[in-house]
Design a protein around this motif. Structure first.
Motif, PDB file in Angstrom:
ATOM      1  N   ASP A   1      -7.258  29.325  16.396  1.00 20.20           N
ATOM      2  CA  ASP A   1      -7.517  28.194  16.664  1.00 20.20           C
ATOM      3  C   ASP A   1      -7.246  27.183  15.556  1.00 20.20           C
ATOM      4  OD1 ASP A   1      -9.166  28.670  14.032  1.00 20.20           O
ATOM      5  OD2 ASP A   1     -10.275  29.438  15.773  1.00 20.20           O
ATOM      6  N   ASP A   2      -7.986  25.571  15.771  1.00 19.71           N
ATOM      7  CA  ASP A   2      -6.985  24.760  14.703  1.00 19.71           C
ATOM      8  C   ASP A   2      -7.266  25.904  13.653  1.00 19.71           C
ATOM      9  OD1 ASP A   2      -6.718  23.754  16.891  1.00 19.71           O
ATOM     10  OD2 ASP A   2      -7.715  22.311  17.085  1.00 19.71           O
ATOM     11  N   GLU A   3      -8.652  25.796  13.100  1.00 20.38           N
ATOM     12  CA  GLU A   3      -8.975  26.532  11.685  1.00 20.38           C
ATOM     13  C   GLU A   3      -7.804  27.520  10.941  1.00 20.38           C
ATOM     14  OE1 GLU A   3     -12.601  28.197   9.214  1.00 20.38           O
ATOM     15  OE2 GLU A   3     -12.838  28.002  11.447  1.00 20.38           O
ATOM     16  N   THR A   4      -7.622  28.571  12.196  1.00 22.26           N
ATOM     17  CA  THR A   4      -6.697  29.833  11.542  1.00 22.26           C
ATOM     18  C   THR A   4      -5.547  28.854  11.106  1.00 22.26           C
ATOM     19  OG1 THR A   4      -8.332  31.149  13.125  1.00 22.26           O
ATOM     20  CG2 THR A   4      -6.016  32.091  12.399  1.00 22.26           C
ATOM     21  N   ARG A   5      -5.015  28.327  12.255  1.00 19.90           N
ATOM     22  CA  ARG A   5      -3.546  27.388  11.970  1.00 19.90           C
ATOM     23  C   ARG A   5      -3.014  26.890  11.167  1.00 19.90           C
ATOM     24  NH1 ARG A   5       0.764  26.433  15.384  1.00 19.90           N
ATOM     25  NH2 ARG A   5       1.568  24.570  14.539  1.00 19.90           N
ATOM     26  N   GLN A   6      -4.418  25.997  10.142  1.00 22.99           N
ATOM     27  CA  GLN A   6      -3.984  25.412   9.145  1.00 22.99           C
ATOM     28  C   GLN A   6      -4.231  26.609   8.233  1.00 22.99           C
ATOM     29  OE1 GLN A   6      -7.786  22.705   9.356  1.00 22.99           O
ATOM     30  NE2 GLN A   6      -6.906  21.582  11.136  1.00 22.99           N
ATOM     31  N   LEU A   7      -5.663  27.422   7.955  1.00 26.92           N
ATOM     32  CA  LEU A   7      -5.355  28.228   7.547  1.00 26.92           C
ATOM     33  C   LEU A   7      -3.813  29.438   6.956  1.00 26.92           C
ATOM     34  CD1 LEU A   7      -7.147  30.032   4.713  1.00 26.92           C
ATOM     35  CD2 LEU A   7      -7.638  31.643   6.485  1.00 26.92           C
ATOM     36  N   ILE A   8      -3.232  29.599   8.349  1.00 21.36           N
ATOM     37  CA  ILE A   8      -1.941  30.055   7.781  1.00 21.36           C
ATOM     38  C   ILE A   8      -1.143  29.636   7.510  1.00 21.36           C
ATOM     39  CG2 ILE A   8      -0.042  30.699   9.234  1.00 21.36           C
ATOM     40  CD1 ILE A   8      -1.665  32.251  11.007  1.00 21.36           C
ATOM     41  N   GLU A   9      -0.991  28.201   7.339  1.00 20.94           N
ATOM     42  CA  GLU A   9       0.454  26.919   6.952  1.00 20.94           C
ATOM     43  C   GLU A   9      -0.104  27.061   5.327  1.00 20.94           C
ATOM     44  OE1 GLU A   9      -0.884  24.124   9.344  1.00 20.94           O
ATOM     45  OE2 GLU A   9       0.917  24.248  11.196  1.00 20.94           O
ATOM     46  N   ALA A  10      -1.263  26.915   5.091  1.00 25.35           N
ATOM     47  CA  ALA A  10      -2.369  26.490   3.702  1.00 25.35           C
ATOM     48  C   ALA A  10      -1.337  27.869   3.138  1.00 25.35           C
ATOM     49  CB  ALA A  10      -3.875  26.449   3.529  1.00 25.35           C
ATOM     50  N   ARG A  11      -1.672  29.154   3.486  1.00 24.72           N
ATOM     51  CA  ARG A  11      -1.472  29.713   2.451  1.00 24.72           C
ATOM     52  C   ARG A  11       0.445  30.751   3.046  1.00 24.72           C
ATOM     53  NH1 ARG A  11      -5.360  27.984   0.409  1.00 24.72           N
ATOM     54  NH2 ARG A  11      -7.311  29.476   0.618  1.00 24.72           N
ATOM     55  N   ALA A  12       0.888  30.148   3.553  1.00 21.24           N
ATOM     56  CA  ALA A  12       2.157  30.321   4.537  1.00 21.24           C
ATOM     57  C   ALA A  12       2.496  31.678   4.446  1.00 21.24           C
ATOM     58  CB  ALA A  12       3.675  30.248   2.728  1.00 21.24           C
ATOM     59  N   GLY A  13       1.479  31.982   5.026  1.00 20.53           N
ATOM     60  CA  GLY A  13       1.173  33.810   5.260  1.00 20.53           C
ATOM     61  C   GLY A  13       0.366  33.937   5.764  1.00 20.53           C
ATOM     62  N   LEU A  14       0.054  35.543   6.817  1.00 18.92           N
ATOM     63  CA  LEU A  14      -1.120  36.076   7.223  1.00 18.92           C
ATOM     64  C   LEU A  14      -0.864  37.507   6.681  1.00 18.92           C
ATOM     65  CD1 LEU A  14      -0.076  37.320   9.811  1.00 18.92           C
ATOM     66  CD2 LEU A  14       0.103  35.049  10.554  1.00 18.92           C
ATOM     67  N   LEU A  15      -2.507  37.936   6.993  1.00 18.20           N
ATOM     68  CA  LEU A  15      -2.446  39.184   6.581  1.00 18.20           C
ATOM     69  C   LEU A  15      -2.260  39.893   7.803  1.00 18.20           C
ATOM     70  CD1 LEU A  15      -3.173  41.757   4.585  1.00 18.20           C
ATOM     71  CD2 LEU A  15      -5.523  41.553   4.946  1.00 18.20           C
ATOM     72  N   LEU A  16      -1.333  41.162   7.921  1.00 16.69           N
ATOM     73  CA  LEU A  16      -0.712  41.963   9.265  1.00 16.69           C
ATOM     74  C   LEU A  16      -1.731  43.507   9.407  1.00 16.69           C
ATOM     75  CD1 LEU A  16       0.362  43.124  12.235  1.00 16.69           C
ATOM     76  CD2 LEU A  16       2.390  42.670  11.374  1.00 16.69           C
ATOM     77  N   ALA A  17      -2.524  44.026   9.410  1.00 13.74           N
ATOM     78  CA  ALA A  17      -2.829  45.099   9.922  1.00 13.74           C
ATOM     79  C   ALA A  17      -3.014  45.662  10.938  1.00 13.74           C
ATOM     80  CB  ALA A  17      -4.857  45.036   9.605  1.00 13.74           C
ATOM     81  N   VAL A  18      -1.865  47.208  11.087  1.00 15.65           N
ATOM     82  CA  VAL A  18      -1.365  47.235  11.939  1.00 15.65           C
ATOM     83  C   VAL A  18      -2.288  48.862  12.393  1.00 15.65           C
ATOM     84  CG1 VAL A  18       0.019  48.681  13.980  1.00 15.65           C
ATOM     85  CG2 VAL A  18       0.182  46.136  12.215  1.00 15.65           C
ATOM     86  N   THR A  19      -3.036  49.209  13.069  1.00 16.80           N
ATOM     87  CA  THR A  19      -3.568  50.047  13.752  1.00 16.80           C
ATOM     88  C   THR A  19      -3.945  51.009  15.128  1.00 16.80           C
ATOM     89  OG1 THR A  19      -6.188  51.625  12.683  1.00 16.80           O
ATOM     90  CG2 THR A  19      -6.330  49.202  13.770  1.00 16.80           C
ATOM     91  N   HIS A  20      -4.135  52.786  15.462  1.00 17.13           N
ATOM     92  CA  HIS A  20      -4.687  52.956  15.997  1.00 17.13           C
ATOM     93  C   HIS A  20      -5.984  53.317  16.234  1.00 17.13           C
ATOM     94  CE1 HIS A  20      -0.593  53.794  18.591  1.00 17.13           C
ATOM     95  NE2 HIS A  20      -0.211  54.552  17.513  1.00 17.13           N
ATOM     96  N   ALA A  21      -6.378  52.886  15.135  1.00 20.72           N
ATOM     97  CA  ALA A  21      -8.384  53.445  14.765  1.00 20.72           C
ATOM     98  C   ALA A  21      -8.568  52.441  14.915  1.00 20.72           C
ATOM     99  CB  ALA A  21      -8.709  53.600  13.450  1.00 20.72           C
ATOM    100  N   LEU A  22      -8.781  51.149  16.018  1.00 20.99           N
ATOM    101  CA  LEU A  22      -9.602  50.212  16.554  1.00 20.99           C
ATOM    102  C   LEU A  22      -9.140  49.504  17.907  1.00 20.99           C
ATOM    103  CD1 LEU A  22     -10.552  48.487  13.134  1.00 20.99           C
ATOM    104  CD2 LEU A  22     -12.161  50.462  14.737  1.00 20.99           C
ATOM    105  N   HIS A  23      -9.801  49.409  18.340  1.00 20.61           N
ATOM    106  CA  HIS A  23      -9.843  47.918  19.071  1.00 20.61           C
ATOM    107  C   HIS A  23      -9.867  46.399  19.003  1.00 20.61           C
ATOM    108  CE1 HIS A  23      -9.061  45.792  22.968  1.00 20.61           C
ATOM    109  NE2 HIS A  23      -9.147  46.900  23.876  1.00 20.61           N
ATOM    110  N   PRO A  24      -8.413  45.365  18.694  1.00 21.59           N
ATOM    111  CA  PRO A  24      -9.018  44.700  18.240  1.00 21.59           C
ATOM    112  C   PRO A  24     -10.014  43.495  18.770  1.00 21.59           C
ATOM    113  CG  PRO A  24      -7.138  44.682  17.764  1.00 21.59           C
ATOM    114  CD  PRO A  24      -7.740  46.304  19.169  1.00 21.59           C
TER     115      PRO A  24
END
Length: 266
Positions: A189-212
């Protein structure tokens, strides 16, 4: 968020499991079942639907894969093979979800956008911890090769070197330099997009333990951070690898997207 019945996590009920599979996996069978969701048959590629399913395991040395099938498509067996079969990416369903992590005590300067990825709902890799040791659920080694690490070793100041995040109008696409890892896309969404742009990146978590799509609060993310079925990493936005990564994105393989949620990481 409630899941449709066909995406509920597997349990022993209604699942046909060969006695050798039970013997080989022992008490690790529970972790395997908790890492599988019955969406698509890995033989015919049609929906698994309700009713019974079969669990099949193919072993190649210290590596194996556990997959779900219709009983009429494949029986439940533990099979030894000389080479590991390759499952077409189009057969395995994955899910993504996007979350906001404000950080410790709600510090706005520590806020991060998080993309949670389950790369395979009906198929998981298994690794034998020693020649005669226990089997454990594992992720594709390409994620680790790209620079993702267990949550306990996560360093937000050290970006992953083998992946890049590319923002699109309503989503973010994470592409990898590793040829075995396909691109993954998640809604923003817009808020998430702005945060990704402000931080110049994002945290990726890859797992089989959870359904997103099941996460509703901070307690649910704990298995991703602490569990042994997960890898994490900071993905830079438009890094030096972005050109090569974007060229690797095959447009006719757009992944299923997840929703946007809010989450506290403390």
């Amino acid at each position: 968020m409630d899941l449709p019945a066909e995406e509920e996590c597997m349990g022993d009920t209604g699942l046909l499991i060969d006695h050798r599979i039970r013997n080989e996996l022992g008490d690790r069978l529970y972790a395997v079942l908790k890492s599988l969701w019955p969406v698509t048959c890995q033989t015919c590629r049609r929906a698994l639907g309700g009713g019974q399913h079969t669990l099949a395991v193919e072993q190649f040395g210290v590596v194996a894969q556990a997959t779900l099938h219709h009983p009429g498509c494949r029986e439940s067996r533990w099979i030894l093979r000389s080479t590991m079969p390759v499952t077409p990416p189009a057969t395995v369903v994955h899910r993504t979800g996007t979350f906001l992590a404000p950080g410790n005590h709600g510090n706005p300067d520590a806020a991060r956008a998080v993309v949670l990825l389950n790369p395979g709902l009906e198929r998981v890799l298994l690794i034998r911890e020693a020649p005669i040791g226990h089997w454990r659920v594992a992720l594709n080694r390409g994620f680790e090769t790209a620079g993702l690490v267990p949550g306990a070793r996560l360093d937000l100041d050290r970006p992953v070197f083998g992946a890049v995040a590319v923002l699109r109008p309503r989503s973010v696409v994470i592409t990898f330099d590793h040829p075995d890892i396909t691109p993954y896309e998640a809604d923003v969404d817009d808020e998430t997009r702005q945060l990704i742009e402000a931080r110049a990146g994002l945290l990726l978590a890859v797992t089989h333990a959870l359904h997103p799509r099941t996460l509703a609060g901070p307690d649910a993310i704990e298995p991703v951070i602490q569990g042994d079925r997960s890898l994490m990493g900071w993905i830079e936005l438009n890094s030096a690898h972005s050109g090569a990564a974007q060229r690797n994105w095959v447009r006719d393989r757009r992944p299923t997207r997840g929703g946007v949620h809010r989450l506290w990481l403390c």
